[in-house]
Design a protein around this motif. Structure first.
Motif, PDB file in Angstrom:
ATOM      1  N   GLU A 154     -30.110 -21.112 -27.723  1.00 19.96           N
ATOM      2  CA  GLU A 154     -30.354 -20.973 -26.290  1.00 19.96           C
ATOM      3  C   GLU A 154     -30.588 -22.336 -25.647  1.00 19.96           C
ATOM      4  O   GLU A 154     -30.124 -22.592 -24.536  1.00 19.96           O
ATOM      5  CB  GLU A 154     -31.545 -20.052 -26.020  1.00 19.96           C
ATOM      6  CG  GLU A 154     -31.759 -19.818 -24.533  1.00 19.96           C
ATOM      7  CD  GLU A 154     -32.971 -18.974 -24.196  1.00 19.96           C
ATOM      8  OE1 GLU A 154     -33.025 -18.492 -23.049  1.00 19.96           O
ATOM      9  OE2 GLU A 154     -33.873 -18.808 -25.047  1.00 19.96           O
ATOM     10  N   VAL A 155     -31.296 -23.221 -26.346  1.00 17.24           N
ATOM     11  CA  VAL A 155     -31.497 -24.586 -25.841  1.00 17.24           C
ATOM     12  C   VAL A 155     -30.138 -25.225 -25.578  1.00 17.24           C
ATOM     13  O   VAL A 155     -29.861 -25.719 -24.483  1.00 17.24           O
ATOM     14  CB  VAL A 155     -32.317 -25.444 -26.836  1.00 17.24           C
ATOM     15  CG1 VAL A 155     -32.289 -26.922 -26.432  1.00 17.24           C
ATOM     16  CG2 VAL A 155     -33.747 -24.939 -26.950  1.00 17.24           C
ATOM     17  N   ASP A 156     -29.287 -25.209 -26.595  1.00 15.15           N
ATOM     18  CA  ASP A 156     -27.965 -25.839 -26.475  1.00 15.15           C
ATOM     19  C   ASP A 156     -27.116 -25.171 -25.397  1.00 15.15           C
ATOM     20  O   ASP A 156     -26.413 -25.842 -24.639  1.00 15.15           O
ATOM     21  CB  ASP A 156     -27.236 -25.794 -27.821  1.00 15.15           C
ATOM     22  CG  ASP A 156     -27.887 -26.681 -28.874  1.00 15.15           C
ATOM     23  OD1 ASP A 156     -28.582 -27.649 -28.500  1.00 15.15           O
ATOM     24  OD2 ASP A 156     -27.693 -26.403 -30.070  1.00 15.15           O
ATOM     25  N   GLU A 157     -27.177 -23.841 -25.312  1.00 14.04           N
ATOM     26  CA  GLU A 157     -26.385 -23.099 -24.327  1.00 14.04           C
ATOM     27  C   GLU A 157     -26.799 -23.469 -22.903  1.00 14.04           C
ATOM     28  O   GLU A 157     -25.948 -23.690 -22.036  1.00 14.04           O
ATOM     29  CB  GLU A 157     -26.560 -21.604 -24.563  1.00 14.04           C
ATOM     30  CG  GLU A 157     -25.793 -20.736 -23.590  1.00 14.04           C
ATOM     31  CD  GLU A 157     -26.054 -19.249 -23.825  1.00 14.04           C
ATOM     32  OE1 GLU A 157     -26.099 -18.508 -22.826  1.00 14.04           O
ATOM     33  OE2 GLU A 157     -26.205 -18.845 -24.987  1.00 14.04           O
ATOM     34  N   LEU A 158     -28.101 -23.546 -22.643  1.00 10.30           N
ATOM     35  CA  LEU A 158     -28.568 -23.890 -21.298  1.00 10.30           C
ATOM     36  C   LEU A 158     -28.185 -25.319 -20.925  1.00 10.30           C
ATOM     37  O   LEU A 158     -27.798 -25.584 -19.783  1.00 10.30           O
ATOM     38  CB  LEU A 158     -30.075 -23.685 -21.178  1.00 10.30           C
ATOM     39  CG  LEU A 158     -30.530 -22.240 -21.029  1.00 10.30           C
ATOM     40  CD1 LEU A 158     -32.049 -22.139 -21.117  1.00 10.30           C
ATOM     41  CD2 LEU A 158     -30.041 -21.654 -19.716  1.00 10.30           C
ATOM     42  N   VAL A 159     -28.261 -26.243 -21.872  1.00  5.15           N
ATOM     43  CA  VAL A 159     -27.845 -27.628 -21.587  1.00  5.15           C
ATOM     44  C   VAL A 159     -26.351 -27.659 -21.269  1.00  5.15           C
ATOM     45  O   VAL A 159     -25.930 -28.303 -20.300  1.00  5.15           O
ATOM     46  CB  VAL A 159     -28.192 -28.575 -22.757  1.00  5.15           C
ATOM     47  CG1 VAL A 159     -27.554 -29.945 -22.557  1.00  5.15           C
ATOM     48  CG2 VAL A 159     -29.705 -28.713 -22.903  1.00  5.15           C
ATOM     49  N   GLN A 160     -25.550 -26.957 -22.053  1.00  8.23           N
ATOM     50  CA  GLN A 160     -24.104 -26.910 -21.799  1.00  8.23           C
ATOM     51  C   GLN A 160     -23.805 -26.309 -20.428  1.00  8.23           C
ATOM     52  O   GLN A 160     -22.954 -26.812 -19.682  1.00  8.23           O
ATOM     53  CB  GLN A 160     -23.393 -26.115 -22.893  1.00  8.23           C
ATOM     54  CG  GLN A 160     -23.368 -26.820 -24.228  1.00  8.23           C
ATOM     55  CD  GLN A 160     -22.884 -25.923 -25.361  1.00  8.23           C
ATOM     56  OE1 GLN A 160     -22.532 -24.757 -25.161  1.00  8.23           O
ATOM     57  NE2 GLN A 160     -22.885 -26.454 -26.573  1.00  8.23           N
ATOM     58  N   LYS A 161     -24.492 -25.228 -20.064  1.00 10.88           N
ATOM     59  CA  LYS A 161     -24.298 -24.613 -18.751  1.00 10.88           C
ATOM     60  C   LYS A 161     -24.702 -25.573 -17.636  1.00 10.88           C
ATOM     61  O   LYS A 161     -24.040 -25.646 -16.600  1.00 10.88           O
ATOM     62  CB  LYS A 161     -25.102 -23.318 -18.634  1.00 10.88           C
ATOM     63  CG  LYS A 161     -24.538 -22.154 -19.413  1.00 10.88           C
ATOM     64  CD  LYS A 161     -25.399 -20.920 -19.223  1.00 10.88           C
ATOM     65  CE  LYS A 161     -24.846 -19.711 -19.941  1.00 10.88           C
ATOM     66  NZ  LYS A 161     -25.708 -18.516 -19.736  1.00 10.88           N
ATOM     67  N   ALA A 162     -25.797 -26.307 -17.843  1.00 12.64           N
ATOM     68  CA  ALA A 162     -26.264 -27.260 -16.830  1.00 12.64           C
ATOM     69  C   ALA A 162     -25.233 -28.358 -16.604  1.00 12.64           C
ATOM     70  O   ALA A 162     -24.936 -28.720 -15.462  1.00 12.64           O
ATOM     71  CB  ALA A 162     -27.608 -27.862 -17.247  1.00 12.64           C
ATOM     72  N   VAL A 163     -24.674 -28.884 -17.663  1.00 19.40           N
ATOM     73  CA  VAL A 163     -23.663 -29.935 -17.542  1.00 19.40           C
ATOM     74  C   VAL A 163     -22.415 -29.389 -16.861  1.00 19.40           C
ATOM     75  O   VAL A 163     -21.854 -30.016 -15.960  1.00 19.40           O
ATOM     76  CB  VAL A 163     -23.341 -30.547 -18.930  1.00 19.40           C
ATOM     77  CG1 VAL A 163     -22.134 -31.465 -18.865  1.00 19.40           C
ATOM     78  CG2 VAL A 163     -24.570 -31.293 -19.476  1.00 19.40           C
ATOM     79  N   LYS A 164     -21.994 -28.190 -17.260  1.00 15.80           N
ATOM     80  CA  LYS A 164     -20.816 -27.562 -16.648  1.00 15.80           C
ATOM     81  C   LYS A 164     -21.027 -27.316 -15.158  1.00 15.80           C
ATOM     82  O   LYS A 164     -20.104 -27.407 -14.359  1.00 15.80           O
ATOM     83  CB  LYS A 164     -20.491 -26.250 -17.360  1.00 15.80           C
ATOM     84  CG  LYS A 164     -19.229 -25.587 -16.872  1.00 15.80           C
ATOM     85  CD  LYS A 164     -18.910 -24.330 -17.659  1.00 15.80           C
ATOM     86  CE  LYS A 164     -17.658 -23.673 -17.105  1.00 15.80           C
ATOM     87  NZ  LYS A 164     -17.377 -22.406 -17.763  1.00 15.80           N
ATOM     88  N   ALA A 165     -22.292 -27.020 -14.759  1.00 13.58           N
ATOM     89  CA  ALA A 165     -22.604 -26.732 -13.362  1.00 13.58           C
ATOM     90  C   ALA A 165     -22.838 -27.988 -12.522  1.00 13.58           C
ATOM     91  O   ALA A 165     -23.116 -27.891 -11.334  1.00 13.58           O
ATOM     92  CB  ALA A 165     -23.833 -25.826 -13.286  1.00 13.58           C
ATOM     93  N   GLY A 166     -22.719 -29.168 -13.135  1.00  9.94           N
ATOM     94  CA  GLY A 166     -22.846 -30.412 -12.374  1.00  9.94           C
ATOM     95  C   GLY A 166     -24.057 -31.259 -12.714  1.00  9.94           C
ATOM     96  O   GLY A 166     -24.227 -32.348 -12.175  1.00  9.94           O
ATOM     97  N   GLY A 167     -24.915 -30.772 -13.600  1.00 14.01           N
ATOM     98  CA  GLY A 167     -26.062 -31.565 -14.045  1.00 14.01           C
ATOM     99  C   GLY A 167     -25.635 -32.548 -15.129  1.00 14.01           C
ATOM    100  O   GLY A 167     -24.452 -32.700 -15.414  1.00 14.01           O
ATOM    101  N   ASN A 168     -26.601 -33.223 -15.721  1.00 14.04           N
ATOM    102  CA  ASN A 168     -26.277 -34.134 -16.806  1.00 14.04           C
ATOM    103  C   ASN A 168     -27.417 -34.183 -17.822  1.00 14.04           C
ATOM    104  O   ASN A 168     -28.536 -33.791 -17.535  1.00 14.04           O
ATOM    105  CB  ASN A 168     -25.979 -35.545 -16.282  1.00 14.04           C
ATOM    106  CG  ASN A 168     -27.196 -36.193 -15.669  1.00 14.04           C
ATOM    107  OD1 ASN A 168     -27.634 -35.804 -14.596  1.00 14.04           O
ATOM    108  ND2 ASN A 168     -27.748 -37.178 -16.341  1.00 14.04           N
TER     109      ASN A 168
END
Length: 134
Positions: free
Chosen positions: A84-98
């Protein structure tokens, strides 16, 4: 009465910030939302209030900081698994975060994090011992 926690963050664009957090899979509460604020549901009794900079400034005793240049707070959110940690980071990057660091595996604790569209820092952590106590 159960306590509720409302984390208030300034957003340059409330709609874009709302979309960002919804892309991570978090809920939305229209009851506490309008053109100047948006209520994101992180968990039961845990809310993120995204406020226009003007509205945020009206509540704050100090000037706003630029989240891309200074860090005012580190928000840490527990997760149910390393995945879940990795999934949320991946979603954040995909959504424009870093991301700003590499995942940290300390055996008993696994952490990674991201910065949202306004530079706010979110640490995500999985600790096996937390799962047993929840």
């Amino acid at each position: 009465m159960q306590r509720k926690l409302f984390i208030n963050l300034a957003a340059a664009d409330v709609k874009a910030a709302t979309d960002f957090y919804q892309q991570l899979g978090f809920g939305f509460n229209p009851q506490f939302s309008d053109n100047s604020a948006s209520c994101i549901v992180l968990a039961d009794h845990l809310y993120l209030m995204l406020l226009t900079k003007e509205k945020f400034a009206g509540f704050s005793p100090h000037p706003l900081v630029n989240g891309h240049q200074q860090t005012q707070v580190l928000n840490c959110l527990s997760c149910h698994s390393k995945a879940e940690v990795d999934e949320l980071v991946q979603k954040a990057v995909k959504a424009g975060g870093n991301t700003y660091n590499q995942p940290q595996d300390h055996g008993v604790m696994y952490a990674h994090g991201f910065q949202d569209l306004d530079g706010h820092v979110w640490e995500l952590v999985y600790m096996e011992m937390l799962q047993a106590s929840v």
